[in-house]
Every structure is written in structure tokens, then in C-alpha cells.
Design an enzyme around this catalytic site. Structure first.
Site, short mmCIF file in Angstrom:
data_model
loop_
_atom_site.label_atom_id
_atom_site.label_comp_id
_atom_site.label_asym_id
_atom_site.label_seq_id
_atom_site.Cartn_x
_atom_site.Cartn_y
_atom_site.Cartn_z
N GLU A 192 1.25 -55.95 -76.11
CA GLU A 192 1.12 -56.59 -77.42
C GLU A 192 -0.29 -56.43 -77.96
O GLU A 192 -1.27 -56.74 -77.27
CB GLU A 192 1.45 -58.08 -77.22
CG GLU A 192 1.90 -58.79 -78.45
CD GLU A 192 3.38 -58.57 -78.81
OE1 GLU A 192 4.06 -57.72 -78.17
OE2 GLU A 192 3.82 -59.23 -79.75
N GLU B 84 5.33 -65.09 -67.95
CA GLU B 84 4.13 -64.65 -68.69
C GLU B 84 4.16 -65.26 -70.07
O GLU B 84 5.23 -65.39 -70.66
CB GLU B 84 4.15 -63.13 -68.92
CG GLU B 84 4.38 -62.28 -67.71
CD GLU B 84 4.65 -60.82 -68.08
OE1 GLU B 84 5.00 -60.52 -69.25
OE2 GLU B 84 4.51 -59.98 -67.18
N LYS C 209 4.29 -65.41 -73.94
CA LYS C 209 4.81 -64.47 -74.94
C LYS C 209 3.77 -64.41 -76.05
O LYS C 209 3.57 -65.37 -76.79
CB LYS C 209 6.15 -64.96 -75.47
CG LYS C 209 6.81 -63.96 -76.41
CD LYS C 209 8.25 -64.37 -76.69
CE LYS C 209 9.01 -63.30 -77.45
NZ LYS C 209 8.48 -63.06 -78.78
N GLU D 157 16.65 -68.92 -91.01
CA GLU D 157 17.53 -68.32 -92.01
C GLU D 157 17.89 -66.89 -91.61
O GLU D 157 19.02 -66.45 -91.78
CB GLU D 157 16.85 -68.33 -93.39
CG GLU D 157 16.85 -69.71 -94.01
CD GLU D 157 15.92 -69.81 -95.21
OE1 GLU D 157 16.38 -70.23 -96.27
OE2 GLU D 157 14.74 -69.46 -95.07
N SER E 131 14.23 -55.70 -77.41
CA SER E 131 13.87 -57.04 -77.82
C SER E 131 14.24 -57.98 -76.68
O SER E 131 14.72 -57.53 -75.65
CB SER E 131 14.68 -57.32 -79.07
OG SER E 131 14.38 -58.55 -79.57
S1 IVH Z 1 8.78 -58.00 -72.41
C1 IVH Z 1 12.49 -55.11 -72.75
N1 IVH Z 1 6.72 -59.57 -72.26
O1 IVH Z 1 8.18 -60.08 -77.54
C2 IVH Z 1 11.72 -56.31 -73.19
N2 IVH Z 1 7.51 -58.98 -74.40
O2 IVH Z 1 10.92 -60.62 -78.45
C3 IVH Z 1 10.30 -56.04 -73.36
N3 IVH Z 1 6.22 -59.94 -76.24
O3 IVH Z 1 9.01 -56.83 -78.48
C4 IVH Z 1 9.55 -57.20 -73.78
N4 IVH Z 1 4.75 -60.98 -75.02
O4 IVH Z 1 6.57 -57.49 -78.60
C5 IVH Z 1 7.57 -58.93 -73.06
N5 IVH Z 1 4.88 -60.93 -71.98
C6 IVH Z 1 5.71 -60.30 -72.78
C7 IVH Z 1 5.60 -60.37 -74.18
C8 IVH Z 1 6.54 -59.71 -74.95
C9 IVH Z 1 5.13 -60.69 -76.26
C10 IVH Z 1 6.93 -59.48 -77.44
C11 IVH Z 1 7.20 -58.00 -77.46
C12 IVH Z 1 8.65 -57.85 -77.62
C13 IVH Z 1 9.05 -59.18 -78.16
C14 IVH Z 1 10.47 -59.49 -77.80
#
Ligand code: IVH
Length: 690
Positions: free
Chosen positions: A184, A125, A127, A44, A91
Site C-alpha cells: 500500500e 496486519e 489494513k 450506498e 480485493s
Molecule cells: S492483502 C489478495 N493486506 O486492502 C488480497 N491488503 O480491500 C490482497 N490493503 O487491495 C490484499 N492493507 O489495497 C492486504 N495488510 C494488507 C492491506 C491490504 C491494505 C488494501 C489493499 C487491497 C485492499 C483490499
């Protein structure tokens, strides 16, 4: 309702819609990022965001720097100092399937102009489903810890992040003087469960999932509470650095590990898109056995010089993408279908389920969206259904297991009356949603409607704001709008309330009395009929003139073969959809009762046309010579109707002489006196507005 991408909006409406959407998105951002208590599902939220982006794409000059498309997440919560990130925290764009991932790599190739034979290595990697944090180390010491906030400005949570166990307190000498590590903060599933047990035993709030628990723990103003929470950290990147870390992401991450940061052990370096997809499958297979939540795999272009060339598009880097896991599913029994009535009167069907665990969360309700969705999936009470939840707050019913359908299960009949107030629930052509039309009397909607009724552009009663109306309604002082005008009989009850006294009540009563006489257009607007905003209300007032005539016309228009209906839809700016909303409103007995009660209390003034700004009002005009387009008497009548005085002879008081062929002494006199002279054409152009 306008189209999803705003294709049918003019610029003015689009601007208004953008403001509305931005406010709504902002509200959900706060709920998600600041309060850790999301209100709507990701899907949504995405729909709101996409609508906003689509409208902005059509009207690029309406894009403002603080539009949600230009920012990430929510502005920081009050209570923490603010920190401006030296490099914005962005993001990630999403990939939902393998084709999206291959597209991502192709786009990168095209952008960099790489030949087919040049390999594009990627790092894949997990997420991590936690909250992102920035940690600035200066000369090897942690000097600042911050949340992402809106991407530009976050919260200063340095003291809180110092309590995270697996962060190095100091860095070795070979670390750059300034090193901002990003990653994170998360909580393991095991720690989350024991934390919730402790919380429950202590009568404290339990968290919905590890992510919320981690976020809630970091954002504690009392650091000793954070210190008692089992937080962990995976580094995944960096922000500001005083010296480059390496040539590749992979090598840079190794250096971070060397300085004592944890990074995810499942990260892999892949030589191409196919390798990255294989890594994804590997991670997905292990997901259920991991002790922390992950919601996908992030692919990053390994070479840092390429990353630098690729750069960013608005909120996300071109060099990385998040490949999301599909929603988690489970099968359960649909025990009942109930209907919820929203604040705008929308009827939403809800599946009441035998409780089942999906992705670690016990689910007992799911949305069925709307009437068509139930029909399309043929969902029946007693069915065995597959439900899914994708990091979502509201799970949904995906499909019915037909093989398990009980004999005699009947198709669901969507109600055509409101389950809350009994008014008709109507569905307009082209709309998915059925709505209760008892807006003014339906308890599910009443408070919002009453707030609208007293709002600034409606009754605008001084001292009676939305909050008062809600409180008065909750205590039974007001049920329907007409009750507002009977409040003077309840003066002593109001006076007895907190914050009220004899004087303020007298003032309120006086303010209410002042609004007993109201303009027809305000009255119509105040009723809160769907799609009848101020402009439409004014239009209706202008066309129908009096309340009685408008009501009679609306009554008659219920018959689609009537002249009244044809006249209504013929009004420029009304059309069948708005007409349908008005007719549905008038057709509802409850609403007619409300109108009757209001008529007893009020004096609704007939529409007064605004004074036509006439260029000849109060001017003295003399006609002379032959008029070719009209008779002398017609000319006189028209001029007088426009407020001019028509004289027979020219004097110093004459303002205009209209001279036709054959004009003689009067024209001459006008010229002598310097009176403005014009011919018949010029006169007509002036009085007709050019
Ligand atoms: S790279 C410039 N790597 O996902 C981009 N983000 O949706 C930097 N996150 O705000 C993000 N695991 O909080 C990256 N291995 C990972 C991640 C990761 C979790 C989160 C992070 C980011 C969000 C984006």
C-alpha cells in the site's frame, strides 16, 4: 421501484437493470479509483453492488465477464500506459464483527477438512488506507510499478513509484530473479497536513484525506510533482515470484523486510481466531495515535500451502479477510433540516450541523435518508445528535441525545410540496422516497427531463441533443418542452451562439418542424412520467387511442371510485403503482400547463393500429358446400374483413376453396386446377391464427 434484490423482475427487465447498475457502479468506480473523488458513500455503493449481485444470482446466465462482480475497481485512467498484472490483484472480503471472523476460520477449516485439534495460525496486519501498488523487481532492480486498476489491468506508474522514499532501489543477491512485491502506498497524517498547507498557500487543490492525497500524487503524469510528494510504502504481500519465498506468510514477510521493504510493525502472528481478535483490539486501541490511516485489520492464513489450496472466489481470496473498524462517531448540534431535490425529483432531507471533526474530517452536513428515518429516530431541529462516518463520503445521523432536547422542540414535518418548484411531492405506497411530480417544470429536474424529452425514443429531434438542451436551458432559451417548438422565433439568438451559424440553425428549425407531428405513444413516453417507459406508453396509446381521450381518462382516474380508474388499473401491465405515478403527474397543475402548451404547438397523431398480418389478405376465396360453424354471409364478411376477395366461382385465379359437406362441381374444378382446398375447420384455424 422494484425490490432490492430484483425478486420481482422478469429476465428481460433484469438484463436491463444489470446494464444500468453496471454502468452506475462503473461511474462510481471511476470517481473513487481514478478521480479520487467519490460521489456516494461506501454503504450506498455496497447497496448498488449487492443489488447487482442478487439479480445475477437469480439469473446466472446474465452474468457477463465484464460485470462488476467479476472485476475489481476501475479500468485504468487514460494517460498512463496499461499494464496487465501477471497475477490478478484482488480485493478482500469483509468481516464486520467477531462472529464473522470466527466464521471465516471455521470456513477455512471446513474447506481444508482440518480436525479440531489442528491449529490454524493467522497473521493479523493493519489494513492501510492508501492505494495498492505492484512493484516488479527483475534481477534485483525495479522494472515496473503499477496501480491495481481493475485488478487485471492497471496503470504503469513506474517512474512515479521510483520516487517513493522507502522503496529499496536494488535488492540483495538472494532475492528471486523475478519478485513482484505488493503493498500500500500511503501518506502520513502529518505529511498530508503540511502538503495541504503548501497546496493552499499556492492556490492549489487541497485533498480531502491522506488516501486521496496519496492516490492523487501517484497518478501525476508529471513525475516531478510526484517526487515532491511525501509518499511511503508498506509491503503486505507479493504477486509473481520466480522462486517461492517461504512456507508461511510470516516468514515471507520477514524476507521482504530483509531486502529492504517496510512492512507494518503492528503485524502479529496468532495461533487461532481468538488470538487474531485480540490482535484486532490491540490495533484498534492504537489506531488514533498512529500517524497513518488504517481502516481495519486483515487476517491471513499463515501457511502458504493452505493459501494455495484455498484459492479465490471471484474477487477475493478464501485465505484472507478484512475486519473493518466500526464507523467513527461524534456528537454535535443539528442546526437545521433542509431538503434537497435530486435529478429524479427525490426529496432527500439533509442535516445541517454545527461543524465537528469525525475521524479527522470536519463534517457540517449529514444525510437523513428519508422521511421515515427522521420519524423513526425522531430527529428534530435543535437536537444534539450522534453522527458517524465510516470511510464514508456522506456522514449519517445515528441517533438523538434525548436528554439534551430543548423544550418545545417540534417534530419535523416533512414537506408535501417541492421546495424548489412548489409542485406536489408525493410518496407512493411501499416507497420510502417522496418525489416532486413537477418533473417538466422543476428546475432541479428540468434539464434531465428535457434531455429525456428530446432523446431518441421520444422526440428524437435531429441536431438537438441533450447537451444543446442543457445549454439552451441554462441560457433561458428553453424553460419547458413547448419552448423547443418556439425556438424558430429565437433563430437569431441561437445563431449568435458559439458553434452555430445561419445554416445549422435553419437545419435545426427544420428538424424541429418535422417533429411537430408525433405519434401518441412517443408523446406519452416523452413526458417522462415515472414508470412510464416505451412499452407502457405504447400500451396507453393503443388503449386510449387519442391524446384528448387519454387526458380525459387520466383526469377522471384521479377519483379512485371512478370507472376510469378501474379501467386504468385493469390494464394488463399497468396496475396501481404505475397508475399512481400517472395520476400524480396529471394532477399536478404545472404538468397540465405543460401539456396544454404542447398541445398548442403539436399535432399528436391518433394511435394507428399496426396492420394485422392476415394470412388471407389479397387472396381470392370461394366457399362451397355446407358451412357448419357460420352462415355463408358471415363467412364472406369475415374473409373480406381480413382482406380476402370472395368469389362465387372457381377459376385459375382462385387461391383457396373452402369446401363443406355436399360440395360438388366447384370442388371438382378446384381439384382439376390444383387450387388449394380446405375444410371449414382448417379455414377457421388459419384465419384465427391457429
Ligand atoms: S492483502 C489478495 N493486506 O486492502 C488480497 N491488503 O480491500 C490482497 N490493503 O487491495 C490484499 N492493507 O489495497 C492486504 N495488510 C494488507 C492491506 C491490504 C491494505 C488494501 C489493499 C487491497 C485492499 C483490499
Amino acid at each position: 421501484m422494484s425490490k432490492a434484490g430484483g425478486e420481482d423482475l422478469d429476465k428481460k427487465t433484469a438484463a436491463k437493470e444489470l446494464i444500468r447498475l453496471a454502468a452506475e457502479i462503473e461511474r462510481h468506480n471511476r470517481a473513487y479509483y481514478v478521480e479520487d473523488a467519490p460521489i456516494i458513500s461506501d454503504a450506498e455503493y455496497d447497496a448498488l453492488f449487492q443489488r447487482l449481485a442478487a439479480i445475477e444470482a437469480r439469473f446466472p446466465d446474465l452474468v457477463t465477464p465484464d460485470s462488476p462482480t467479476q472485476r475489481v475497481g476501475a479500468a485504468p485512467a487514460a494517460g498512463f500506459a496499461k499494464v496487465r498484472h501477471r497475477a490478478p490483484m484482488l480485493s478482500l472480503g469483509n468481516a464486520f464483527d467477531e462472529a464473522d471472523v470466527r466464521d471465516f476460520v471455521s470456513r477455512v477449516r471446513r474447506f481444508l477438512g482440518l480436525e479440531e485439534n489442528v491449529p490454524v495460525a493467522l497473521v493479523a496486519e493493519p489494513k492501510i488506507d492508501g492505494l495498492s501498488a505492484s512493484l516488479v523487481y527483475e534481477r534485483g532492480r525495479l522494472t515496473q510499478g503499477a496501480t491495481r486498476g481493475d485488478g487485471s489491468v492497471g496503470e504503469d506508474v513506474t517512474a512515479n513509484l521510483r520516487t517513493v522514499a522507502d522503496l529499496p532501489k536494488t535488492l540483495a543477491k538472494d532475492a528471486p530473479e523475478v519478485l513482484e512485491v505488493r503493498g500500500e502506498v500511503y501518506m502520513t497524517k502529518g505529511d498530508f497536513q503540511s502538503l495541504n498547507q503548501r497546496q493552499e498557500a499556492a492556490g492549489q487543490k487541497v485533498f480531502a484525506n491522506p488516501r486521496n492525497a496519496a492516490a492523487g500524487s501517484v497518478r501525476q503524469l508529471d513525475v516531478s510533482i510526484t517526487a515532491g510528494r511525501p509518499l511511503r510504502f508498506f509491503a503486505y504481500g507479493w504477486g509473481e515470484v520466480s522462486a517461492p519465498l517461504a512456507d508461511t506468510h510470516w516468514a515471507a514477510m520477514q524476507r521482504l523486510r530483509g531486502w529492504g521493504f517496510s512492512s507494518n510493525p503492528l503485524a502479529q502472528r496468532c495461533t487461532d481466531a481468538e488470538g487474531a481478535l485480540a490482535a484486532y483490539t490491540g490495533v484498534a486501541d492504537r489506531r488514533a495515535r498512529l500517524d497513518y490511516d488504517i481502516d481495519g485489520v486483515v487476517y491471513k492464513i499463515d501457511r502458504l500451502d493452505w493459501q494455495a489450496r484455498l484459492g479465490f472466489v471471484s474477487r477475493a481470496p478464501r485465505w484472507a479477510v478484512a475486519h473493518k473498524f466500526p464507523a467513527e462517531r461524534a456528537t454535535t448540534l443539528l442546526e437545521d433540516i433542509t431538503i434537497q431535490v435530486g435529478r429524479t425529483g427525490s426529496l432527500t432531507p439533509v442535516a445541517n450541523l454545527a461543524p465537528v471533526t469525525v475521524g479527522g474530517v470536519v463534517v457540517s452536513r449529514a444525510t437523513l435518508h428519508n422521511e421515515d428515518e427522521i420519524a423513526r429516530k425522531d430527529i428534530r431541529k435543535g437536537d444534539t445528535v450522534v453522527i458517524q462516518r465510516a470511510g464514508d463520503v456522506i456522514p449519517q445521523v445515528v441517533e438523538v441525545d434525548q436528554s439534551k432536547r430543548r423544550k418545545g422542540a417540534r417534530r419535523f414535518k416533512f414537506p408535501t410540496t417541492c421546495p424548489v418548484c412548489g409542485s406536489d411531492a408525493v410518496r407512493e405506497e411501499g416507497e420510502a422516497v417522496r418525489r416532486c411530480v413537477g418533473g417538466l417544470v422543476c428546475p432541479a429536474q428540468a434539464v434531465e427531463r428535457l434531455k429525456h424529452f428530446v432523446s431518441r425514443d421520444a422526440f428524437d429531434i435531429e441536431g438537438l441533443g441533450g447537451k444543446h438542451v442543457a445549454a439552451f436551458r441554462a441560457d433561458g432559451l428553453i424553460r419547458s418542452p413547448a419552448d423547443i417548438f418556439r425556438l424558430r422565433d429565437k433563430a437569431s439568438e441561437i445563431e449568435a451562439r458559439d458553434g452555430w451559424g445561419a445554416q445549422s440553425v435553419a437545419k435545426l428549425v427544420a428538424a424541429i418542424e418535422e417533429r411537430r407531428r408525433i405519434a401518441l405513444e412517443r408523446f406519452i413516453y416523452a413526458l417522462g412520467i415515472r414508470q412510464v417507459g416505451q412499452a407502457t406508453a405504447r400500451l396507453l396509446a393503443r388503449i386510449y387511442g387519442t391524446l384528448a381521450y387519454w387526458r380525459r381518462a387520466m383526469d377522471a382516474a384521479q377519483d379512485p371510485d371512478s370507472d376510469a380508474y378501474r379501467e386504468l388499473v385493469a390494464i394488463d401491465g399497468i396496475g396501481p403503482s404505475v397508475a399512481a405515478d400517472m395520476i400524480a403527474f396529471i394532477a399536478e397543475d404545472h404538468n397540465r400547463d405543460v401539456l396544454d402548451a404542447l398541445e398548442d404547438e403539436l399535432d399528436v397523431a391518433d394511435f394507428v393500429p399496426p396492420e394485422a398480418a392476415s394470412p388471407v389478405a389479397d387472396k381470392t376465396v370461394v366457399f362451397t358446400g355446407t358451412l357448419e360453424r357460420m352462415t355463408r354471409s358471415e363467412a364472406k364478411a369475415r374473409a373480406e374483413a381480413l382482406g380476402a376477395k370472395v368469389a362465387g366461382s372457381v377459376s385459375a385465379k382462385t387461391d383457396i376453396v373452402v369446401a363443406g359437406p355436399g360440395a360438388g362441381s366447384k370442388l371438382k374444378k378446384a381439384q382439376e386446377l390444383g387450387v388449394e382446398v380446405m375444410d371449414e375447420e382448417a379455414w377457421l384455424a388459419m384465419i384465427d391464427g391457429g
